[in-house]
Design a protein around this motif. Structure first.
Motif, short mmCIF file in Angstrom:
data_model
loop_
_atom_site.label_atom_id
_atom_site.label_comp_id
_atom_site.label_asym_id
_atom_site.label_seq_id
_atom_site.Cartn_x
_atom_site.Cartn_y
_atom_site.Cartn_z
N ASP A 186 0.93 -1.03 -0.21
CA ASP A 186 -0.05 -0.08 0.33
C ASP A 186 1.04 1.08 -0.57
O ASP A 186 1.24 1.81 1.27
CB ASP A 186 -0.90 -0.47 0.75
CG ASP A 186 -2.27 1.00 1.00
OD1 ASP A 186 -2.22 1.57 -0.23
OD2 ASP A 186 -2.36 1.33 2.29
N PRO A 187 1.00 1.77 -1.05
CA PRO A 187 -0.09 1.48 -2.37
C PRO A 187 1.08 0.75 -3.28
O PRO A 187 2.20 0.08 -2.85
CB PRO A 187 0.27 3.03 -3.05
CG PRO A 187 1.53 3.66 -2.63
CD PRO A 187 1.55 3.44 -1.17
N ALA A 205 -3.97 3.48 -4.51
CA ALA A 205 -4.07 3.11 -3.12
C ALA A 205 -5.01 1.83 -2.31
O ALA A 205 -4.92 1.04 -3.78
CB ALA A 205 -5.10 3.94 -2.50
N ASN A 206 -3.49 1.12 -1.66
CA ASN A 206 -4.62 -0.51 -1.82
C ASN A 206 -5.28 -0.91 0.05
O ASN A 206 -4.21 -1.44 0.31
CB ASN A 206 -3.81 -1.16 -1.71
CG ASN A 206 -3.63 -2.65 -1.92
OD1 ASN A 206 -5.26 -3.66 -2.03
ND2 ASN A 206 -2.86 -3.99 -2.22
N PRO A 207 -5.81 0.12 0.73
CA PRO A 207 -5.87 0.03 1.97
C PRO A 207 -6.77 -1.09 2.75
O PRO A 207 -6.81 -1.81 3.79
CB PRO A 207 -6.75 1.59 2.24
CG PRO A 207 -7.43 1.61 1.12
CD PRO A 207 -6.50 1.33 0.33
N ASN A 251 -6.04 -3.91 0.95
CA ASN A 251 -5.04 -5.27 0.40
C ASN A 251 -5.72 -6.12 -0.65
O ASN A 251 -5.98 -7.58 -0.80
CB ASN A 251 -5.37 -6.42 1.67
CG ASN A 251 -3.66 -6.41 0.86
OD1 ASN A 251 -3.19 -6.20 -0.13
ND2 ASN A 251 -3.42 -8.15 2.10
#
Length: 359
Positions: A204-205, A262-264, A266
């Protein structure tokens, strides 16, 4: 006798007339049929039924579909800088670790003992240096004697720093925060600099890498937004371009671009395949027509419009294409009646019968 000859002659004339009538009468009927057919032919050459579309200005977003690969923001294969037996493992596989967290320790008792010994010697050398400094101020000793004590102190101090650095190498710490993978070592095992401990990734990211054709080089910029989808999720994700390769690949004639997403939660997995929809620019006012309406010609493309009940060929210039439409940048104007059907029968000045008007 004369009467009989007269009767024979009359019969011969009747038979000859019948034969003549049969032969030339068929040709007359055939000619009549052809004349009738010509009348029907005129009916067949009547107005061609067509549908027309009223040309109008429209706003168009210029998009292209690309493919890309997904990589973690950071990824490292953890290894040790020193060799020795593993005395402790301080992480759980698949867990989140923080930057600077101790992950593995290697045997360092001998180094710790050497450090203590050096520290004792350093304390004594510091005291000697301090006393000699006072004596030098009172001119009780020479400058050379003081310099010797100062050099011994600094040497022991540097030796202590070397041992501390060696001890630090026996502790493998996380270089950044992230998720650690499966470990390849066990407590008590021998660890060498060639042994892989585990893989640490920061997700993340995530990084999205893709290539853009050379012709669109001027349209892609830092800060451009990219929409993409992945096979493992139905969501549509957004990435922002942050880096562009300064040179064009000579093989593919494309430029490599990298964006961050963004990969909050997952949801994006590293190593995945991404389908990218890239918005290059937005044209606020242009003319888009069905692709099949544009007829390629030797010199230029052309379309047919309806004018005063007949077909008129108009040369056009085209640019951007979509799946079903093409942009006309010159040749048409808003309000023109574009012919969209019966194009096979179109010729200049062909009479038309408009069956439907598409607004």
């Amino acid at each position: 006798m004369k009467t009989r000859y007269i009767v024979y002659a009359a019969l011969a004339l009747v038979v000859g007339f019948l034969i003549f009538n049969k032969l030339h009468g068929g040709k007359g009927k055939e000619a009549q049929g052809q004349a009738s057919g010509s009348k029907d032919g005129k009916k067949k050459n009547g107005p061609v039924p067509v549908k027309v579309m009223i040309v109008k200005d429209t706003a168009v977003t210029n998009n292209i579909d690309l493919t890309g690969t997904i990589d973690p923001n950071e990824k490292v294969n953890l290894v040790s800088q020193t060799a020795g037996n593993i005395t402790g493992i301080y992480f759980e596989e698949g867990s989140h670790v923080s930057k600077g967290q101790v992950l593995v320790k290697v045997y360092n008792a001998d180094l710790t003992a050497s450090l203590k010994q050096t520290q004792y010697q350093l304390t004594l050398a510091q005291q000697i240096e301090y006393r000699n400094k006072i004596l030098l101020q009172k001119e009780a000793i020479s400058q050379q004697e003081y310099d010797t004590s100062l050099s011994a102190y600094n040497s022991l101090k540097a030796q202590g720093d070397v041992i501390k650095a060696q001890i630090a190498k026996t502790e493998i710490r996380a270089p950044f925060s992230g998720v650690i993978g499966l470990r390849n070592v066990s407590p008590g095992g021998y660890l060498s600099p060639l042994t892989s401990i585990a893989v640490l990734v920061n997700t993340d990211p995530m990084k999205l890498t893709f290539s853009v054709p050379e012709r669109y080089q001027q349209l892609i910029k830092t800060g451009s937004k990219v929409s993409f989808s992945i096979a493992s999720s139905r969501e549509t994700f957004t990435a922002v371009v942050y880096a562009i390769e300064p040179s064009i690949d000579q093989t593919s004639r494309s430029i490599t671009v990298r964006a961050k997403a963004a990969n909050p939660k997952n949801l994006i997995t590293a190593g995945g395949f991404a389908k990218i929809n890239l918005t290059l620019d937005q044209i606020p006012k242009t003319i888009m027509v069905p692709t099949e309406c544009v007829i390629p010609d030797l010199k230029a493309s052309k379309v047919y419009i309806a004018h005063n009940g007949t077909a008129v060929a108009v040369p056009v210039k085209t640019d951007m294409r979509t799946d079903t439409k093409i942009e006309v940048v010159d040749g048409l104007k808003a309000g023109d009646s574009l012919i969209v059907s019966g194009l096979i029968q179109m010729r200049p000045k062909v009479p038309l019968k408009i069956t439907k008007v598409i607004q």
